[in-house]
Design a protein around this motif. Structure first.
Motif, PDB file in Angstrom:
ATOM      1  N   ASN A   1       6.204   5.303  -5.392  1.00 56.78           N
ATOM      2  CA  ASN A   1       7.633   4.419  -5.227  1.00 56.78           C
ATOM      3  C   ASN A   1       8.881   5.162  -5.595  1.00 56.78           C
ATOM      4  O   ASN A   1       8.999   5.911  -6.706  1.00 56.78           O
TER       5      ASN A   1
ATOM      6  N   ILE B   1       0.479   3.560  -4.818  1.00 59.68           N
ATOM      7  CA  ILE B   1       1.842   3.158  -4.370  1.00 59.68           C
ATOM      8  C   ILE B   1       3.007   3.078  -5.595  1.00 59.68           C
ATOM      9  O   ILE B   1       3.811   3.521  -5.383  1.00 59.68           O
ATOM     10  N   ASP B   2       2.261   2.970  -6.706  1.00 57.00           N
ATOM     11  CA  ASP B   2       3.144   3.082  -7.964  1.00 57.00           C
ATOM     12  C   ASP B   2       3.832   4.465  -8.031  1.00 57.00           C
ATOM     13  O   ASP B   2       4.974   4.583  -8.361  1.00 57.00           O
TER      14      ASP B   2
ATOM     15  N   ASN C   1      10.447   4.482  -9.175  1.00 57.22           N
ATOM     16  CA  ASN C   1       9.300   5.049 -10.193  1.00 57.22           C
ATOM     17  C   ASN C   1       9.736   6.530 -10.062  1.00 57.22           C
ATOM     18  O   ASN C   1       9.632   7.292 -11.378  1.00 57.22           O
TER      19      ASN C   1
END
Length: 86
Positions: free
Chosen positions: A36, A32-33, A39
């Motif tokens: 994103n 997920i990070d 990000n």
């Protein structure tokens, strides 16, 4: 021949399931990070910035000078073409 599951006690199985669940949760959080959009944009900006500024914050002239030279040359070419056509 007995499998690992046959030899494990219920408490060991529960502990193994919890460890697996925790690893899976960490993997999902990492994915997920990484995906994103903010990000991704931040990483791309840092990558481009690192081409023009070193770790100490000093400009990298060996990269900046050719880019500026290319831009100046391109603008000069456009001006020459416009003058020749117009």
């Amino acid at each position: 021949m007995a499998s690992k599951a046959d030899a494990a006690s219920p408490d060991e199985l529960v502990a193994e399931i919890e460890e697996t669940r925790e690893r899976l949760a960490q993997t999902v959080d990492t994915l997920i990070d990484r995906t994103n959009p903010k990000n991704i944009a931040r990483r791309n900006l840092e990558s481009v910035k690192s081409q023009f500024v070193d770790a100490n914050g000093s400009p990298r002239l060996e990269t900046i000078v050719p880019v500026v030279g290319g831009i100046v040359g391109f603008v000069g070419l456009i001006l020459v073409i416009r003058k020749a056509v117009g």
